[in-house]
Design a protein around this motif. Structure first.
Motif, mmCIF file in Angstrom:
data_model
loop_
_atom_site.group_PDB
_atom_site.id
_atom_site.type_symbol
_atom_site.label_atom_id
_atom_site.label_comp_id
_atom_site.label_asym_id
_atom_site.label_seq_id
_atom_site.Cartn_x
_atom_site.Cartn_y
_atom_site.Cartn_z
ATOM 1 N N GLY A 194 0.801 -1.224 0.000
ATOM 2 C CA GLY A 194 0.000 0.000 0.000
ATOM 3 C C GLY A 194 0.827 1.265 0.000
ATOM 4 O O GLY A 194 0.312 2.353 -0.262
ATOM 5 N N PRO A 204 3.435 3.556 -1.772
ATOM 6 C CA PRO A 204 3.987 3.643 -3.134
ATOM 7 C C PRO A 204 5.512 3.548 -3.183
ATOM 8 O O PRO A 204 6.065 3.169 -4.213
ATOM 9 N N GLN A 246 -2.551 -4.372 -9.042
ATOM 10 C CA GLN A 246 -3.221 -3.826 -10.236
ATOM 11 C C GLN A 246 -2.560 -2.522 -10.692
ATOM 12 O O GLN A 246 -3.224 -1.614 -11.182
ATOM 13 N N GLY A 302 -1.272 -0.314 -8.753
ATOM 14 C CA GLY A 302 -1.384 0.700 -7.708
ATOM 15 C C GLY A 302 -0.305 0.543 -6.654
ATOM 16 O O GLY A 302 0.578 -0.292 -6.818
ATOM 17 N N PRO A 303 -0.297 1.280 -5.593
ATOM 18 C CA PRO A 303 -1.242 2.367 -5.338
ATOM 19 C C PRO A 303 -0.937 3.604 -6.184
ATOM 20 O O PRO A 303 0.223 4.003 -6.275
ATOM 21 N N GLY A 304 -1.948 4.112 -6.798
ATOM 22 C CA GLY A 304 -1.811 5.324 -7.590
ATOM 23 C C GLY A 304 -0.814 5.191 -8.720
ATOM 24 O O GLY A 304 -0.087 6.129 -9.020
ATOM 25 N N GLY A 305 -0.762 4.028 -9.365
ATOM 26 C CA GLY A 305 0.112 3.846 -10.524
ATOM 27 C C GLY A 305 1.573 3.586 -10.171
ATOM 28 O O GLY A 305 2.418 3.490 -11.054
#
Lengths: 319, 421
Positions: free
Chosen positions: A176, A178, A262, A264-267
């Motif tokens: 979680g 980045p 996926q 993330g988080p935030g790319g």
């Protein structure tokens, strides 16, 4: 790991290690029985039918605005590539992909080599260890990624373990945060495939004739010297294949990222492959996603080509 | 070694043959067979299986085979099947716009049969027409009505000495109560992309859409922006809830599954989720657990509170399907009073079409009341101009929670996505 590796050299000096297979005889038999080139045709035809032809057909769509579903598509020339050039998300993904591929290649091979040196030694448990280290590589990456996703959860096993052994301050939001997420993914890939690299290195190590070790030992070469001047040059083909496989695998990184974050988080963990997937299957931009796919293909060809050229020059220099 | 090579080759050939056979038998079923093929989302397995069983009972001569897949997989497979002419006869279509398997996307390709002539088409409420019709023609049969709200365990709420909050201040006070009892009010699984949007939608229903129900239309027409709207307050409130300790720690590292377990195990009082998650919470919490649901207030005027609720499961009929007559019968059954009742009861949702015989899951009382009072607003993404807006929203929320983006930057990125064609 280092101790295990060193002990293997010591054992080599003191007494005979594993009886290595007889590489010379094997080579001669192989060259005598070289199969005619057309034996490859059925496999090649199947590969062409399943991979090459559809890829070439699809490649053309990079020059259209196809949305993946409507029967019409318009030729747009190089527009998709122009958009790509200015796409910040794609540029970030290139950086992330390179970082991941490079770190996977280095760490996975370093650990794989140490493991190979270790299990090449005269340990009683070496066969069990070989199986254990290789075992993760036979599991589908999707499955291991799901397992690790649970282990990495904020209240998951890893954080719980760290707390139990008094290392609570090391607890992280593994997937979680980045700044940490990409390294958590890389660690899973390395964990899974270090054993795979080990097997290739091990094959290389076992093809080094025993006499050479002995000659080096007689000449007074220590373990480090023997590794650098004897083992490393003779392992060159194994090093080449391992580095090639891991860099290509790293550049194509998708399954583990998709399952665990996926992107993330935030790319923060978006790789070229996840961005390509999102463009095609989430944003209906097939043309654009195929353009990105073509660029990724070129990217892999260039990077692995350069690497291969360099490594084979090294091999020649050493032989 | 040598002896094993032919063995390996034989195995490989057998494997390949088996693989090809598996593919072929599937295609044969779709082509000349007399089986009606249906594709549905795996979250709808229980209700769909029940509907198919009832349909088979009423039509013993029609065989039905249903394939289930997760959202991502279903959307990508369907698109490939539709464009190559191998799609099932009846399949899940997402209402409105905003995702790759949505009505407006698939209709553009001409893949959906026009259902305007069916008797159910005239029964669709005006509010639901915008997401079931394209240019005044109905292309999907809507089956379930789903809401987004705080789904909670009544026992846990009593344990912390709380009641359902009616205002924003009530929510914040309830968060403190939960914390005092070593719990959080709301579990939050923002690691799973689609979960990130749910709290925003719940808050925006009141802050944005209670004042301006046409915001999405204005956005599509380029007359409104996220940055210049009450979406700014919405996102700010999302973060305020986090600051007030209402959510689980590390939402970006928490998955949907973990968030559901947290409610079931009593670590969290509730979770802001779609009502289709109720069966899963119930399953994990045990059949005895009494669940409830409330709309998440975002102002101090309780009358203003709205709840996002919309047609969720809907099915389309393949325009080029091999079993048109059977497909028509199945679609009619899905729209029938019996079909809608079975589907909604098994899936803990509400039927879309008026239904007298339906008995709602008690946990849905909150949603039913809001629906009766006309206090629902459609899911926002169903009316957004393209699928990229929703995906950008996911990323933006994760960035907000990791502190790498401000509310203004988040809204700007969503505006940029909305401008793309």
């Amino acid at each position: 790991m280092a101790t295990v590796a060193t002990s293997s050299f010591q054992k080599h000096r003191d007494g005979p290690p594993d009886k290595p297979p007889a590489p010379h005889t094997g080579k001669r038999r192989l060259s005598r029985q070289r199969a005619p080139w057309w034996f490859v045709l059925p496999a090649l035809a199947f590969f062409a039918f399943v991979v090459l032809v559809p890829s070439a057909q699809g490649g053309w769509w990079a020059f259209t605005d196809w949305d993946g579903i409507s029967p019409v598509k318009h030729f747009v020339g190089l527009d998709q590539f122009r958009t790509l050039w200015h796409d910040q998300a794609a540029r970030d993904a290139v950086g992330t992909t390179l970082l991941a591929a490079l770190s996977i290649t280095i760490v996975q091979n370093a650990i794989g080599l140490l493991l190979a040196l270790g299990v090449n030694a005269h340990l009683k448990s070496r066969n069990i260890l070989r199986v254990l280290f290789f075992a993760p590589a036979v599991i589908t990456p999707v499955v291991t990624a799901y397992l690790w996703k649970y282990l990495y959860a904020p209240e998951g096993a890893i954080n719980a373990l760290l707390k139990t052994v008094g290392l609570g301050f090391l607890r992280q939001d593994w997937l979680g945060d980045p700044d940490v997420a990409l390294w958590s993914v890389v660690a899973v890939v390395v964990w899974q495939f270090a054993g795979y690299s080990m097997v290739i290195f091990l094959a290389g190590l076992q093809s080094i004739p025993q006499e050479i070790y002995e000659a080096a030992a007689v000449d007074g070469a220590g373990p480090v010297r023997r590794f650098w001047s004897v083992i490393r040059p003779m392992l060159a083909p194994a090093i080449t294949i391992n580095l090639m496989l891991s860099i290509i695998g790293g550049l194509k990184l998708f399954d583990q990222v998709w399952v665990m974050t996926q992107g993330g988080p935030g790319g923060a963990t978006d790789t070229l492959s996840t961005v390509i997937y999102k463009q095609a299957f989430q944003f209906n931009k097939y043309g654009y996603s195929i353009a990105m796919g073509l660029v990724l293909t070129l990217f892999v060809i260039v990077v692995s080509g350069l690497q291969y050229g360099y490594l084979s020059r090294q091999e020649k220099k050493n032989s | 070694m040598r002896a094993s090579r032919p063995a390996a080759a034989t195995l490989a050939v057998l494997g390949l043959a088996a693989f090809t056979a598996a593919c072929t038998s599937d295609t044969a079923g779709s082509g000349g067979g007399d089986t009606l093929r249906v594709a549905a989302n795996s979250t709808d397995r229980e209700p769909m299986d029940a509907v198919v069983a009832a349909f088979r009972k009423a039509n013993p001569d029609i065989k039905v085979s249903v394939t289930y897949a997760d959202t991502d997989q279903l959307q990508s497979t369907l698109r490939t099947q539709l464009s190559s002419g191998t799609a099932p006869d009846v399949f899940t279509v997402w209402p409105g716009n905003g995702n790759p398997g949505a009505l407006q996307v698939l209709q553009k390709g001409g893949y959906l049969a026009d259902l305007s002539g069916y008797s159910f088409a005239s029964k669709i409420s005006d509010g639901d027409k915008s997401v079931t019709q394209v240019d005044g023609k109905t292309y999907i049969v809507p089956v379930t009505f789903n809401g987004i709200g705080a789904i909670y365990n009544k026992a846990t709420l009593t344990e912390i000495g709380g009641t359902e909050p009616k205002t924003w201040d009530d929510v914040l006070a309830l968060c403190t109560k939960a914390k005092d009892h070593g719990k959080v009010l709301l579990a939050l699984g923002n690691q799973t992309n689609w979960v990130t949007q749910l709290v925003d939608y719940s808050l925006a229903a009141t802050t944005v859409y209670a004042q301006n129900p046409d915001f999405d239309a204005e956005l599509s027409a380029g007359k409104a922006t996220f940055a210049g709207s009450a979406w700014k307050q919405t996102m700010q409130k999302y973060l305020d809830l986090d600051k007030a300790g209402c959510f689980s720690k590390n939402p970006n590292g928490t998955s949907y599954e973990t968030s559901i377990s947290d409610v079931a195990q009593g670590k969290a009082v509730g979770v802001v989720q779609v009502t289709t998650s109720i069966p899963q919470v119930q399953k994990e919490a045990g059949a005895d657990a009494e669940l409830g649901m409330f709309a998440l207030p975002s102002t101090n005027n309780a009358d203003e509170t709205r709840i996002p609720a919309a047609v969720s499961a809907a099915y389309g009929l393949n325009a080029a399907g091999k079993h048109a007559a059977e497909g028509k019968k199945f679609v009619e059954f899905l729209a029938s009073s019996e079909g809608q009742k079975i589907y909604a009861e098994k899936g803990s949702t509400l039927p879309v079409l008026p239904n007298d015989s339906f008995k709602a899951d008690p946990a849905l009382t909150g949603l039913i009341d809001m629906q009766k009072n006309g206090k629902t607003v459609p899911f926002m993404d169903q009316r957004w101009p393209n699928p990229e807006v929703q995906a950008t929203h996911f990323t933006a929320v994760q960035k907000l929670f990791s502190g790498s983006e401000s509310v203004d930057e988040a809204l700007k990125s969503m505006d940029d996505a909305a401008k793309k064609s």
